[in-house]
Write a protein that holds these residues in place. Sequence first.
Motif, PDB file in Angstrom:
ATOM      1  N   TRP A  50      25.025  51.818 -23.762  1.00 23.16           N
ATOM      2  CA  TRP A  50      25.257  53.066 -23.038  1.00 23.16           C
ATOM      3  C   TRP A  50      25.143  54.265 -23.973  1.00 23.16           C
ATOM      4  O   TRP A  50      24.584  55.301 -23.614  1.00 23.16           O
ATOM      5  CB  TRP A  50      26.635  53.022 -22.390  1.00 23.16           C
ATOM      6  CG  TRP A  50      27.082  54.342 -21.894  1.00 23.16           C
ATOM      7  CD1 TRP A  50      26.660  54.996 -20.772  1.00 23.16           C
ATOM      8  CD2 TRP A  50      28.036  55.211 -22.530  1.00 23.16           C
ATOM      9  NE1 TRP A  50      27.305  56.199 -20.672  1.00 23.16           N
ATOM     10  CE2 TRP A  50      28.141  56.358 -21.729  1.00 23.16           C
ATOM     11  CE3 TRP A  50      28.790  55.109 -23.685  1.00 23.16           C
ATOM     12  CZ2 TRP A  50      28.992  57.396 -22.067  1.00 23.16           C
ATOM     13  CZ3 TRP A  50      29.629  56.142 -24.012  1.00 23.16           C
ATOM     14  CH2 TRP A  50      29.726  57.272 -23.204  1.00 23.16           C
ATOM     15  N   MET A  51      25.677  54.110 -25.193  1.00 23.26           N
ATOM     16  CA  MET A  51      25.598  55.200 -26.162  1.00 23.26           C
ATOM     17  C   MET A  51      24.149  55.497 -26.529  1.00 23.26           C
ATOM     18  O   MET A  51      23.749  56.656 -26.624  1.00 23.26           O
ATOM     19  CB  MET A  51      26.400  54.845 -27.417  1.00 23.26           C
ATOM     20  CG  MET A  51      27.872  54.817 -27.215  1.00 23.26           C
ATOM     21  SD  MET A  51      28.696  54.326 -28.724  1.00 23.26           S
ATOM     22  CE  MET A  51      30.393  54.366 -28.210  1.00 23.26           C
ATOM     23  N   MET A  52      23.357  54.451 -26.718  1.00 26.27           N
ATOM     24  CA  MET A  52      21.955  54.644 -27.064  1.00 26.27           C
ATOM     25  C   MET A  52      21.198  55.287 -25.911  1.00 26.27           C
ATOM     26  O   MET A  52      20.364  56.172 -26.131  1.00 26.27           O
ATOM     27  CB  MET A  52      21.316  53.306 -27.435  1.00 26.27           C
ATOM     28  CG  MET A  52      19.894  53.441 -27.914  1.00 26.27           C
ATOM     29  SD  MET A  52      19.718  54.480 -29.376  1.00 26.27           S
ATOM     30  CE  MET A  52      20.415  53.439 -30.608  1.00 26.27           C
ATOM     31  N   ASP A  53      21.485  54.879 -24.677  1.00 26.44           N
ATOM     32  CA  ASP A  53      20.829  55.502 -23.520  1.00 26.44           C
ATOM     33  C   ASP A  53      21.176  56.983 -23.419  1.00 26.44           C
ATOM     34  O   ASP A  53      20.316  57.811 -23.116  1.00 26.44           O
ATOM     35  CB  ASP A  53      21.241  54.788 -22.230  1.00 26.44           C
ATOM     36  CG  ASP A  53      20.644  53.398 -22.116  1.00 26.44           C
ATOM     37  OD1 ASP A  53      19.641  53.123 -22.816  1.00 26.44           O
ATOM     38  OD2 ASP A  53      21.195  52.589 -21.339  1.00 26.44           O
ATOM     39  N   THR A  54      22.433  57.313 -23.676  1.00 32.00           N
ATOM     40  CA  THR A  54      22.857  58.712 -23.624  1.00 32.00           C
ATOM     41  C   THR A  54      22.138  59.542 -24.684  1.00 32.00           C
ATOM     42  O   THR A  54      21.653  60.649 -24.406  1.00 32.00           O
ATOM     43  CB  THR A  54      24.380  58.810 -23.815  1.00 32.00           C
ATOM     44  OG1 THR A  54      25.028  58.013 -22.831  1.00 32.00           O
ATOM     45  CG2 THR A  54      24.851  60.239 -23.697  1.00 32.00           C
ATOM     46  N   LEU A  55      22.045  59.002 -25.889  1.00 37.96           N
ATOM     47  CA  LEU A  55      21.342  59.721 -26.953  1.00 37.96           C
ATOM     48  C   LEU A  55      19.856  59.852 -26.659  1.00 37.96           C
ATOM     49  O   LEU A  55      19.248  60.894 -26.926  1.00 37.96           O
ATOM     50  CB  LEU A  55      21.540  59.004 -28.291  1.00 37.96           C
ATOM     51  CG  LEU A  55      22.845  59.275 -29.001  1.00 37.96           C
ATOM     52  CD1 LEU A  55      22.959  58.400 -30.235  1.00 37.96           C
ATOM     53  CD2 LEU A  55      22.961  60.720 -29.382  1.00 37.96           C
ATOM     54  N   GLN A  56      19.253  58.813 -26.085  1.00 37.51           N
ATOM     55  CA  GLN A  56      17.838  58.881 -25.749  1.00 37.51           C
ATOM     56  C   GLN A  56      17.576  59.906 -24.651  1.00 37.51           C
ATOM     57  O   GLN A  56      16.594  60.651 -24.720  1.00 37.51           O
ATOM     58  CB  GLN A  56      17.323  57.513 -25.308  1.00 37.51           C
ATOM     59  CG  GLN A  56      17.142  56.553 -26.444  1.00 37.51           C
ATOM     60  CD  GLN A  56      16.722  55.183 -25.972  1.00 37.51           C
ATOM     61  OE1 GLN A  56      16.816  54.850 -24.789  1.00 37.51           O
ATOM     62  NE2 GLN A  56      16.255  54.365 -26.904  1.00 37.51           N
ATOM     63  N   ASP A  57      18.445  59.976 -23.650  1.00 34.72           N
ATOM     64  CA  ASP A  57      18.284  60.977 -22.594  1.00 34.72           C
ATOM     65  C   ASP A  57      18.384  62.390 -23.156  1.00 34.72           C
ATOM     66  O   ASP A  57      17.592  63.270 -22.797  1.00 34.72           O
ATOM     67  CB  ASP A  57      19.337  60.785 -21.502  1.00 34.72           C
ATOM     68  CG  ASP A  57      19.130  59.513 -20.711  1.00 34.72           C
ATOM     69  OD1 ASP A  57      18.002  58.962 -20.740  1.00 34.72           O
ATOM     70  OD2 ASP A  57      20.094  59.064 -20.060  1.00 34.72           O
ATOM     71  N   TYR A  58      19.334  62.606 -24.038  1.00 32.03           N
ATOM     72  CA  TYR A  58      19.491  63.933 -24.639  1.00 32.03           C
ATOM     73  C   TYR A  58      18.287  64.279 -25.511  1.00 32.03           C
ATOM     74  O   TYR A  58      17.796  65.411 -25.487  1.00 32.03           O
ATOM     75  CB  TYR A  58      20.787  63.998 -25.447  1.00 32.03           C
ATOM     76  CG  TYR A  58      21.016  65.344 -26.072  1.00 32.03           C
ATOM     77  CD1 TYR A  58      21.303  66.451 -25.275  1.00 32.03           C
ATOM     78  CD2 TYR A  58      20.924  65.529 -27.440  1.00 32.03           C
ATOM     79  CE1 TYR A  58      21.498  67.700 -25.838  1.00 32.03           C
ATOM     80  CE2 TYR A  58      21.123  66.766 -28.008  1.00 32.03           C
ATOM     81  CZ  TYR A  58      21.407  67.854 -27.200  1.00 32.03           C
ATOM     82  OH  TYR A  58      21.592  69.081 -27.756  1.00 32.03           O
ATOM     83  N   THR A  59      17.794  63.308 -26.257  1.00 27.97           N
ATOM     84  CA  THR A  59      16.632  63.547 -27.111  1.00 27.97           C
ATOM     85  C   THR A  59      15.393  63.845 -26.269  1.00 27.97           C
ATOM     86  O   THR A  59      14.612  64.742 -26.609  1.00 27.97           O
ATOM     87  CB  THR A  59      16.380  62.330 -28.014  1.00 27.97           C
ATOM     88  OG1 THR A  59      17.569  62.056 -28.750  1.00 27.97           O
ATOM     89  CG2 THR A  59      15.244  62.590 -28.977  1.00 27.97           C
ATOM     90  N   ARG A  60      15.224  63.110 -25.183  1.00 33.12           N
ATOM     91  CA  ARG A  60      14.085  63.400 -24.282  1.00 33.12           C
ATOM     92  C   ARG A  60      14.182  64.798 -23.707  1.00 33.12           C
ATOM     93  O   ARG A  60      13.187  65.500 -23.567  1.00 33.12           O
ATOM     94  CB  ARG A  60      14.043  62.366 -23.160  1.00 33.12           C
ATOM     95  CG  ARG A  60      13.525  61.024 -23.612  1.00 33.12           C
ATOM     96  CD  ARG A  60      13.313  60.082 -22.436  1.00 33.12           C
ATOM     97  NE  ARG A  60      13.026  58.755 -22.939  1.00 33.12           N
ATOM     98  CZ  ARG A  60      13.852  57.709 -22.806  1.00 33.12           C
ATOM     99  NH1 ARG A  60      15.001  57.841 -22.185  1.00 33.12           N
ATOM    100  NH2 ARG A  60      13.529  56.543 -23.303  1.00 33.12           N
TER     101      ARG A  60
END
Length: 86
Positions: free
Chosen positions: A68-78
């Motif tokens: 979940w943490m990685m998905d959140t960071l990936q969404d923010y980076t995108r």
Amino acid sequence: MDTAQVTDLLRDAVGVALKLASPMLVLSMLVGVVVAIFQAVTQIHEQTISFVLKLIVVVGVLLIGGGWMMDTLQDYTREIFSLIAS
């Protein structure tokens, strides 16, 4: 980029940081309080007990919530990259 976009971006960055760090911080704080109460009741004053239990809790949170943490960071980076591209 104007000032409003930079402000929104920084506000989102702080929100993401709080969202990602809060589970680990809150759970390690609760473990610390419980261990401190236990140590006060039993009069055991060993510092490594608290440290090891907090470490186990943080690693457990990372193992359970890491995706979940990685998905959140990936969404923010995108989101950042899409703002850069536009």
